[in-house]
Motif scaffolding. Structure first.
Motif, PDB file in Angstrom:
ATOM      1  N   ALA A 297       0.826  -1.206   0.000  1.00  0.00           N
ATOM      2  CA  ALA A 297       0.000   0.000   0.000  1.00  0.00           C
ATOM      3  C   ALA A 297       0.863   1.259   0.000  1.00  0.00           C
ATOM      4  O   ALA A 297       0.517   2.258  -0.648  1.00  0.00           O
ATOM      5  CB  ALA A 297      -0.929  -0.006   1.211  1.00  0.00           C
ATOM      6  N   GLN A 298       1.974   1.217   0.710  1.00  0.00           N
ATOM      7  CA  GLN A 298       2.867   2.370   0.761  1.00  0.00           C
ATOM      8  C   GLN A 298       3.469   2.659  -0.610  1.00  0.00           C
ATOM      9  O   GLN A 298       3.526   3.808  -1.057  1.00  0.00           O
ATOM     10  CB  GLN A 298       3.979   2.138   1.781  1.00  0.00           C
ATOM     11  CG  GLN A 298       4.910   3.331   1.986  1.00  0.00           C
ATOM     12  CD  GLN A 298       4.189   4.529   2.590  1.00  0.00           C
ATOM     13  OE1 GLN A 298       3.638   4.431   3.674  1.00  0.00           O
ATOM     14  NE2 GLN A 298       4.198   5.661   1.885  1.00  0.00           N
ATOM     15  N   LEU A 299       3.907   1.599  -1.302  1.00  0.00           N
ATOM     16  CA  LEU A 299       4.452   1.767  -2.650  1.00  0.00           C
ATOM     17  C   LEU A 299       3.386   2.320  -3.593  1.00  0.00           C
ATOM     18  O   LEU A 299       3.667   3.195  -4.424  1.00  0.00           O
ATOM     19  CB  LEU A 299       4.981   0.436  -3.184  1.00  0.00           C
ATOM     20  CG  LEU A 299       6.304  -0.069  -2.602  1.00  0.00           C
ATOM     21  CD1 LEU A 299       6.590  -1.487  -3.096  1.00  0.00           C
ATOM     22  CD2 LEU A 299       7.452   0.857  -2.994  1.00  0.00           C
ATOM     23  N   MET A 300       2.168   1.818  -3.462  1.00  0.00           N
ATOM     24  CA  MET A 300       1.075   2.298  -4.309  1.00  0.00           C
ATOM     25  C   MET A 300       0.822   3.786  -4.084  1.00  0.00           C
ATOM     26  O   MET A 300       0.618   4.551  -5.031  1.00  0.00           O
ATOM     27  CB  MET A 300      -0.191   1.498  -4.019  1.00  0.00           C
ATOM     28  CG  MET A 300      -0.136   0.039  -4.442  1.00  0.00           C
ATOM     29  SD  MET A 300      -1.607  -0.890  -3.929  1.00  0.00           S
ATOM     30  CE  MET A 300      -2.870  -0.150  -4.990  1.00  0.00           C
ATOM     31  N   PHE A 301       0.854   4.200  -2.841  1.00  0.00           N
ATOM     32  CA  PHE A 301       0.654   5.615  -2.517  1.00  0.00           C
ATOM     33  C   PHE A 301       1.816   6.457  -3.039  1.00  0.00           C
ATOM     34  O   PHE A 301       1.616   7.526  -3.632  1.00  0.00           O
ATOM     35  CB  PHE A 301       0.517   5.778  -1.002  1.00  0.00           C
ATOM     36  CG  PHE A 301       0.345   7.198  -0.559  1.00  0.00           C
ATOM     37  CD1 PHE A 301      -0.826   7.890  -0.811  1.00  0.00           C
ATOM     38  CD2 PHE A 301       1.367   7.848   0.123  1.00  0.00           C
ATOM     39  CE1 PHE A 301      -0.979   9.211  -0.400  1.00  0.00           C
ATOM     40  CE2 PHE A 301       1.227   9.164   0.542  1.00  0.00           C
ATOM     41  CZ  PHE A 301       0.049   9.851   0.272  1.00  0.00           C
ATOM     42  N   ASN A 302       3.031   5.938  -2.869  1.00  0.00           N
ATOM     43  CA  ASN A 302       4.224   6.671  -3.317  1.00  0.00           C
ATOM     44  C   ASN A 302       4.213   6.921  -4.820  1.00  0.00           C
ATOM     45  O   ASN A 302       4.676   7.964  -5.294  1.00  0.00           O
ATOM     46  CB  ASN A 302       5.493   5.897  -2.951  1.00  0.00           C
ATOM     47  CG  ASN A 302       5.751   5.849  -1.459  1.00  0.00           C
ATOM     48  OD1 ASN A 302       5.120   6.578  -0.692  1.00  0.00           O
ATOM     49  ND2 ASN A 302       6.653   4.986  -1.030  1.00  0.00           N
ATOM     50  N   LEU A 310      -3.664   4.291   2.395  1.00  0.00           N
ATOM     51  CA  LEU A 310      -4.526   3.200   2.826  1.00  0.00           C
ATOM     52  C   LEU A 310      -3.908   2.500   4.026  1.00  0.00           C
ATOM     53  O   LEU A 310      -2.775   2.020   3.956  1.00  0.00           O
ATOM     54  CB  LEU A 310      -4.723   2.183   1.687  1.00  0.00           C
ATOM     55  CG  LEU A 310      -5.454   0.881   2.054  1.00  0.00           C
ATOM     56  CD1 LEU A 310      -6.898   1.169   2.438  1.00  0.00           C
ATOM     57  CD2 LEU A 310      -5.395  -0.113   0.899  1.00  0.00           C
ATOM     58  N   GLU A 311      -4.647   2.439   5.108  1.00  0.00           N
ATOM     59  CA  GLU A 311      -4.203   1.736   6.312  1.00  0.00           C
ATOM     60  C   GLU A 311      -4.670   0.287   6.185  1.00  0.00           C
ATOM     61  O   GLU A 311      -5.845  -0.017   6.372  1.00  0.00           O
ATOM     62  CB  GLU A 311      -4.797   2.389   7.559  1.00  0.00           C
ATOM     63  CG  GLU A 311      -4.234   1.852   8.852  1.00  0.00           C
ATOM     64  CD  GLU A 311      -2.758   2.143   9.037  1.00  0.00           C
ATOM     65  OE1 GLU A 311      -1.985   1.164   9.121  1.00  0.00           O
ATOM     66  OE2 GLU A 311      -2.385   3.332   9.078  1.00  0.00           O
TER      67      GLU A 311
END
Length: 320
Positions: A297-302, A310-311
């Protein structure tokens, strides 16, 4: 995790000698999945009778594509769906209501690679700048210039960036997975981003060479695909869901041995026992870690795939 286990154990103890008190003797569960390397344990559990022993009657259905599987889950045609984390996290962002059931498949060296033809001059990540890379078609995510749309493209952009490549100069060319090797052979693309069994096939047929391993460095051991259900099904029969999970995880533990996985893969369309024994297989985890999934999710946000953070823990029952 412990809290849920205790509650489910208590439910099971209360129903001892009367399985129907917890859930019907064989609760029916329909799983939407496409057979492949990543979900081999699902078929191991089915063929070895692990689901039946756990008291759940599992039917595995294919809906034509990973996007079709996700749609089937959303529409109620399936109770559980399996697929690329990027697709399911994107779907969760667009429309809430998904619950993580189990982590299905994690990366290992050599399971997601960018390949090029020998003597093409493209043999380093830096050489991919200003090149066109063939990739599998997106599954439910609209393509946008410069924005990745799958776990493979997200991971690859991460590695390219860490290797100093300006990812804006790289062009993704989506196409059906089965067309990628032909596109490389016919010089329609400069390189291809593929998973197994296409890595093995490209190397065997074309002598293709690895330009980069998409799951290395910061993306090593990256979660690739998992199992999800809807909140309504999770509330409706949590015991049956736990029984499904337990049987699946038992099969994923068995998948440490090559034999059970090879037998399943040999029956996947386009594969043979010889191919099954030669493809590179990733890891089948036996636990679900929200922190691990958060990496995706972190990579997707980045990379702009998700417009807001997304938590992932919100998709995992609090007491897991």
């Amino acid at each position: 995790m412990t809290g849920l286990a205790v509650r489910l154990l208590a439910a099971g103890c209360g129903a001892k000698g009367n399985a129907s008190a917890a859930h019907p003797a064989e609760t029916a569960i329909t799983v939407a999945a496409e057979p492949g390397v990543d979900d081999a344990p699902l078929y191991i559990a089915y063929k070895d009778g692990l689901f039946a022993k756990a008291g759940v009657k599992v039917t595995i259905k294919t809906f034509g594509s990973a996007a079709g599987d996700l749609t089937a889950l959303r529409s109620g045609k399936a109770d559980i769906g399996f697929g690329d984390y990027v697709d399911y996290f994107y779907s969760q962002d667009v429309k809430k209501g998904l619950v993580a059931v189990a982590d299905g498949y994690n990366a290992a060296p050599g399971v997601v690679e960018v390949l090029s033809l020998p003597h093409s001059g493209i043999d380093t990540p830096q050489a991919l700048a200003h090149q066109t890379i063939g990739t599998a078609e997106p599954q439910g995510i609209k393509t946008r210039t410069g924005i990745p749309y799958s776990i493979s493209t997200v991971a690859t952009q991460s590695v390219l960036g860490n290797d100093g490549v300006n990812t804006a100069t790289v062009t993704w060319k989506p196409m059906p997975s089965q067309d990628l090797i032909g596109a490389l052979a016919n010089h329609q693309v400069n390189a291809i981003l593929v998973t197994e069994p296409y890595i093995y096939e490209a190397e065997a047929k074309l002598g293709a060479i690895e330009v980069l391993d998409s799951c290395s460095g910061a993306t090593a051991n990256l979660p690739l695909a998992g199992y999800f259900t809807g909140k309504s099904f999770a509330r409706q029969d949590p015991v049956a869901l736990q029984d499904f999970r337990s049987a699946l995880l038992a099969a994923q533990a068995k998948a440490v041995l090559a034999g059970p996985v090879d037998k399943v893969l040999a029956n996947v369309p386009g594969m043979s026992m010889k191919t099954a024994t030669l493809v590179t297989v990733g890891d089948y985890p036996t636990s679900l870690s929200p922190n691990s999934l958060q990496r995706v999710a972190q990579l997707m946000f980045n990379f702009g795939v998700l417009p807001k953070f997304l938590e992932v823990s919100s998709m995992v029952p609090a007491a897991r």
